[in-house]
Design an enzyme around this catalytic site. Structure first.
Site, PDB file in Angstrom:
ATOM      1  N   LEU A  14      21.529 -27.363 -15.819  1.00 30.17           N
ATOM      2  CA  LEU A  14      22.714 -26.904 -16.552  1.00 30.17           C
ATOM      3  C   LEU A  14      22.377 -26.662 -18.026  1.00 30.17           C
ATOM      4  CD1 LEU A  14      24.002 -27.478 -13.891  1.00 30.17           C
ATOM      5  CD2 LEU A  14      25.704 -28.899 -14.999  1.00 30.17           C
ATOM      6  N   ASP A  33      15.772 -33.919 -24.802  1.00 30.18           N
ATOM      7  CA  ASP A  33      15.599 -34.350 -23.413  1.00 30.18           C
ATOM      8  C   ASP A  33      14.439 -35.352 -23.443  1.00 30.18           C
ATOM      9  OD1 ASP A  33      16.571 -32.811 -20.518  1.00 30.18           O
ATOM     10  OD2 ASP A  33      14.898 -34.218 -20.395  1.00 30.18           O
ATOM     11  N   ASP A  51      14.640 -40.443 -25.555  1.00 29.11           N
ATOM     12  CA  ASP A  51      15.208 -41.127 -24.395  1.00 29.11           C
ATOM     13  C   ASP A  51      16.624 -41.566 -24.784  1.00 29.11           C
ATOM     14  OD1 ASP A  51      15.938 -42.858 -22.365  1.00 29.11           O
ATOM     15  OD2 ASP A  51      14.024 -43.946 -22.332  1.00 29.11           O
ATOM     16  N   PHE A  71      24.688 -33.949 -21.774  1.00 22.55           N
ATOM     17  CA  PHE A  71      24.415 -33.628 -20.367  1.00 22.55           C
ATOM     18  C   PHE A  71      23.211 -34.410 -19.828  1.00 22.55           C
ATOM     19  CE2 PHE A  71      26.750 -29.800 -18.637  1.00 22.55           C
ATOM     20  CZ  PHE A  71      27.750 -29.835 -19.569  1.00 22.55           C
ATOM     21  N   SER A 111      31.810 -36.009 -13.872  1.00 25.79           N
ATOM     22  CA  SER A 111      31.577 -35.499 -12.515  1.00 25.79           C
ATOM     23  C   SER A 111      32.756 -35.814 -11.609  1.00 25.79           C
ATOM     24  CB  SER A 111      30.310 -36.148 -11.961  1.00 25.79           C
ATOM     25  OG  SER A 111      30.204 -35.926 -10.573  1.00 25.79           O
ATOM     26  N   TYR A 136      26.335 -43.849  -9.454  1.00 27.86           N
ATOM     27  CA  TYR A 136      26.285 -42.638 -10.284  1.00 27.86           C
ATOM     28  C   TYR A 136      27.699 -42.274 -10.757  1.00 27.86           C
ATOM     29  CZ  TYR A 136      26.086 -37.557 -11.177  1.00 27.86           C
ATOM     30  OH  TYR A 136      26.228 -36.294 -11.722  1.00 27.86           O
ATOM     31  N   LYS A 140      29.955 -42.382 -14.584  1.00 25.27           N
ATOM     32  CA  LYS A 140      30.835 -41.337 -15.131  1.00 25.27           C
ATOM     33  C   LYS A 140      32.185 -41.961 -15.500  1.00 25.27           C
ATOM     34  CE  LYS A 140      27.817 -37.974 -14.521  1.00 25.27           C
ATOM     35  NZ  LYS A 140      27.015 -37.506 -15.673  1.00 25.27           N
ATOM     36  N   SER A 165      30.629 -28.784  -8.375  1.00 28.56           N
ATOM     37  CA  SER A 165      29.271 -28.415  -7.926  1.00 28.56           C
ATOM     38  C   SER A 165      28.790 -27.177  -8.665  1.00 28.56           C
ATOM     39  CB  SER A 165      29.256 -28.108  -6.433  1.00 28.56           C
ATOM     40  OG  SER A 165      29.804 -29.169  -5.691  1.00 28.56           O
ATOM     41  N   ARG A 173      31.782 -27.248   1.641  1.00 33.69           N
ATOM     42  CA  ARG A 173      32.447 -27.934   0.520  1.00 33.69           C
ATOM     43  C   ARG A 173      32.387 -27.090  -0.757  1.00 33.69           C
ATOM     44  NH1 ARG A 173      29.810 -31.631  -3.139  1.00 33.69           N
ATOM     45  NH2 ARG A 173      31.338 -32.811  -4.361  1.00 33.69           N
TER      46      ARG A 173
HETATM   47  N1  LIG Z   1      24.871 -29.867 -11.374  1.00 25.90           N
HETATM   48  C1  LIG Z   1      26.058 -30.306 -10.991  1.00 25.90           C
HETATM   49  O1  LIG Z   1      26.654 -29.809 -10.041  1.00 25.90           O
HETATM   50  C2  LIG Z   1      26.716 -31.425 -11.748  1.00 25.90           C
HETATM   51  C3  LIG Z   1      27.960 -31.876 -11.297  1.00 25.90           C
HETATM   52  C4  LIG Z   1      28.595 -32.897 -12.008  1.00 25.90           C
HETATM   53  C5  LIG Z   1      28.021 -33.412 -13.133  1.00 25.90           C
HETATM   54  N2  LIG Z   1      26.811 -32.966 -13.541  1.00 25.90           N
HETATM   55  C6  LIG Z   1      26.221 -33.571 -14.735  1.00 25.90           C
HETATM   56  O2  LIG Z   1      25.698 -32.556 -15.575  1.00 25.90           O
HETATM   57  C7  LIG Z   1      24.560 -33.054 -16.276  1.00 25.90           C
HETATM   58  C8  LIG Z   1      23.371 -32.112 -16.076  1.00 25.90           C
HETATM   59  O3  LIG Z   1      23.088 -32.025 -14.694  1.00 25.90           O
HETATM   60  P1  LIG Z   1      21.967 -31.038 -14.088  1.00 25.90           P
HETATM   61  O4  LIG Z   1      22.465 -30.588 -12.786  1.00 25.90           O
HETATM   62  O5  LIG Z   1      21.558 -30.040 -15.114  1.00 25.90           O
HETATM   63  O6  LIG Z   1      20.792 -32.080 -13.801  1.00 25.90           O
HETATM   64  P2  LIG Z   1      19.258 -32.091 -14.265  1.00 25.90           P
HETATM   65  O7  LIG Z   1      18.616 -33.258 -13.608  1.00 25.90           O
HETATM   66  O8  LIG Z   1      18.657 -30.750 -14.050  1.00 25.90           O
HETATM   67  O9  LIG Z   1      19.372 -32.366 -15.832  1.00 25.90           O
HETATM   68  C9  LIG Z   1      19.504 -33.647 -16.373  1.00 25.90           C
HETATM   69  C10 LIG Z   1      18.535 -33.784 -17.533  1.00 25.90           C
HETATM   70  O10 LIG Z   1      18.684 -35.098 -18.103  1.00 25.90           O
HETATM   71  C11 LIG Z   1      17.396 -35.536 -18.491  1.00 25.90           C
HETATM   72  N3  LIG Z   1      17.315 -36.990 -18.577  1.00 25.90           N
HETATM   73  C12 LIG Z   1      17.278 -37.889 -17.555  1.00 25.90           C
HETATM   74  N4  LIG Z   1      17.119 -39.131 -18.031  1.00 25.90           N
HETATM   75  C13 LIG Z   1      17.060 -39.024 -19.376  1.00 25.90           C
HETATM   76  C14 LIG Z   1      16.873 -39.967 -20.426  1.00 25.90           C
HETATM   77  N5  LIG Z   1      16.717 -41.278 -20.172  1.00 25.90           N
HETATM   78  N6  LIG Z   1      16.855 -39.516 -21.692  1.00 25.90           N
HETATM   79  C15 LIG Z   1      16.992 -38.202 -21.959  1.00 25.90           C
HETATM   80  N7  LIG Z   1      17.155 -37.256 -21.016  1.00 25.90           N
HETATM   81  C16 LIG Z   1      17.184 -37.675 -19.737  1.00 25.90           C
HETATM   82  C17 LIG Z   1      16.454 -34.997 -17.427  1.00 25.90           C
HETATM   83  O11 LIG Z   1      15.115 -34.925 -17.903  1.00 25.90           O
HETATM   84  C18 LIG Z   1      17.070 -33.636 -17.114  1.00 25.90           C
HETATM   85  O12 LIG Z   1      16.434 -32.597 -17.848  1.00 25.90           O
HETATM   86  C19 LIG Z   1      24.334 -34.478 -15.762  1.00 25.90           C
HETATM   87  O13 LIG Z   1      24.947 -35.392 -16.642  1.00 25.90           O
HETATM   88  C20 LIG Z   1      25.071 -34.484 -14.427  1.00 25.90           C
HETATM   89  O14 LIG Z   1      25.488 -35.786 -14.068  1.00 25.90           O
HETATM   90  C21 LIG Z   1      26.125 -31.990 -12.873  1.00 25.90           C
HETATM   91  O1  LIG Z   2      29.037 -33.079  -5.852  1.00 23.87           O
HETATM   92  C1  LIG Z   2      28.283 -32.188  -6.224  1.00 23.87           C
HETATM   93  O2  LIG Z   2      28.191 -31.116  -5.623  1.00 23.87           O
HETATM   94  C2  LIG Z   2      27.400 -32.414  -7.433  1.00 23.87           C
HETATM   95  O3  LIG Z   2      27.912 -33.493  -8.203  1.00 23.87           O
HETATM   96  C3  LIG Z   2      27.202 -33.742  -9.392  1.00 23.87           C
HETATM   97  O4  LIG Z   2      27.764 -34.827 -10.082  1.00 23.87           O
HETATM   98  C4  LIG Z   2      25.763 -34.043  -9.080  1.00 23.87           C
HETATM   99  O5  LIG Z   2      25.058 -34.154 -10.302  1.00 23.87           O
HETATM  100  C5  LIG Z   2      25.167 -32.914  -8.262  1.00 23.87           C
HETATM  101  O6  LIG Z   2      23.835 -33.239  -7.917  1.00 23.87           O
HETATM  102  C6  LIG Z   2      25.985 -32.710  -7.018  1.00 23.87           C
HETATM  103  O7  LIG Z   2      25.502 -31.664  -6.258  1.00 23.87           O
END
Ligand SMILES: NC(=O)c1ccc[n+]([C@@H]2O[C@H](COP(=O)([O-])OP(=O)(O)OC[C@H]3O[C@@H](n4cnc5c(N)ncnc54)[C@H](O)[C@@H]3O)[C@@H](O)[C@H]2O)c1
Ligand SMILES: O=C(O)[C@H]1O[C@@H](O)[C@H](O)[C@@H](O)[C@@H]1O
Length: 279
Positions: A14, A33, A51, A71, A111, A136, A140, A165, A173
């Site tokens: 994202l 990151d 971190d 994020f 989420s 997880y 949130k 998603s 879904r």
């Molecule tokens: N993709 C989805 O559908 C979705 C849905 C709901 C919520 N989210 C939330 O959106 C955010 C981004 O998700 P994404 O899909 O891009 O996942 P992703 O895993 O691609 O990105 C998450 C990033 O966080 C970094 N990270 C992990 N631990 C870390 C730490 N200790 N310090 C610094 N950085 C750290 C990772 O290196 C990674 O680049 C997350 O918070 C996730 O929970 C995503």
């Molecule tokens: O429920 C979902 O589809 C998504 O929910 C988000 O919180 C998760 O980060 C992602 O990996 C899942 O795919």
């Protein structure tokens, strides 16, 4: 135009779609990151490895910023001990640093899994009580409550984006839960440019015919999603497995997360195609 924005999770999927539009909203974008490198930078963007679980690494990056878009996290169910640093302490560090440096707002990637154990047949709104489906999701919930408390006690604004998603549509879904990348960008942009938000929650979902949640009470944010997963319905439904009323993953908003044991990892990768944007 804003002076400085900070984006955590910038190396993530994202994050990769947010970096360019965020870089255009401010004079200076600090992307951060835990990885060494995020590739070519956009104009006005710099990269800092940190971190989020370590206050002294993340806090200095927020100095002089207007807002932080948070994020960075572990994006899967894991044993509690593994999520504690990045997902719980990491959020505390971001909010505390934002307060200490006088930021106006945190925009947070929450989420659907904060409310994942609500039944799919309930059309939940933004005021549905927390009902996490995993550790997880619990992180949130913790972060949303942190956001609420820092607003009430310290006047630090927050928009919690309960993303459903944000990934390619490849299961039934997702016909309801899809958030397109364009709509993600609009959602984050509105969360930043809406003048006054206090503490707000909004679902991150596209304009899907089958969207399972109700964003009506967050309409003041001006988020008007444009994409609709119905374009994928015919193909997805033709290949869909039969409905199983006994499968908690089919009956709850959290989908597969609602069906796994607590601490069991691997659920997030089940349906995700890693189509990260490259610079
Ligand atoms: N993709 C989805 O559908 C979705 C849905 C709901 C919520 N989210 C939330 O959106 C955010 C981004 O998700 P994404 O899909 O891009 O996942 P992703 O895993 O691609 O990105 C998450 C990033 O966080 C970094 N990270 C992990 N631990 C870390 C730490 N200790 N310090 C610094 N950085 C750290 C990772 O290196 C990674 O680049 C997350 O918070 C996730 O929970 C995503
Ligand atoms: O429920 C979902 O589809 C998504 O929910 C988000 O919180 C998760 O980060 C992602 O990996 C899942 O795919």
């Amino acid at each position: 135009m804003m002076k400085k924005l900070v984006l955590t999770g910038a190396a993530g999927r994202l994050g990769s779609y947010l970096r360019e539009p965020l870089s255009k909203m401010c004079q200076e974008l600090v992307s951060t990151d835990i990885v060494d490198d995020i590739g070519k930078l956009y104009e006005g963007e710099s990269y800092a490895k940190a971190d989020v679980a370590v206050y002294d690494q993340i806090a200095p990056l927020l100095e002089g910023a207007d807002m932080v878009v948070h994020f960075g996290a572990i994006v899967d169910e894991k044993p509690f001990e593994e999520l504690l640093g990045p997902n719980f302490v990491g959020s505390y560090n971001v909010w505390e640093a934002a307060y200490q440096h006088g930021l106006q707002r945190v925009v947070y990637a929450s989420s659907i899994h904060a409310v994942g154990m609500h039944k799919k047949s309930d059309f939940i709104g933004i005021d549905a009580p927390h009902k996490p489906d995993t550790f997880y999701g619990l992180a949130k919930c913790f972060s949303e409550d942190l956001a609420s408390m820092y607003w009430d006690k310290r006047g630090l604004e927050a928009v919690c984006l309960r993303i459903l998603s944000c990934a390619q549509v490849n299961n039934t879904r997702a016909l309801g839960s899809w958030l397109s990348y364009d709509d993600l960008i609009q959602l984050v942009t509105r969360a930043i440019d809406t003048p006054s938000v206090g503490f707000s929650v909004v679902y991150g979902v596209s304009n899907n015919d089958r969207a399972p949640v109700d964003n009506a009470k967050a309409s003041f944010l001006g988020y008007r999603p444009k994409d609709n997963a119905e374009q994928f319905a015919e193909k997805i439904l033709a290949e869909a497995p039969p409905v199983d009323l006994k499968d908690p993953g089919q009956m709850h908003h959290g989908g597969p997360f609602a069906a796994v044991d607590l601490g069991e990892s691997g659920v997030a990768s089940m349906n995700i195609v890693n189509d990260k944007k490259t610079t």
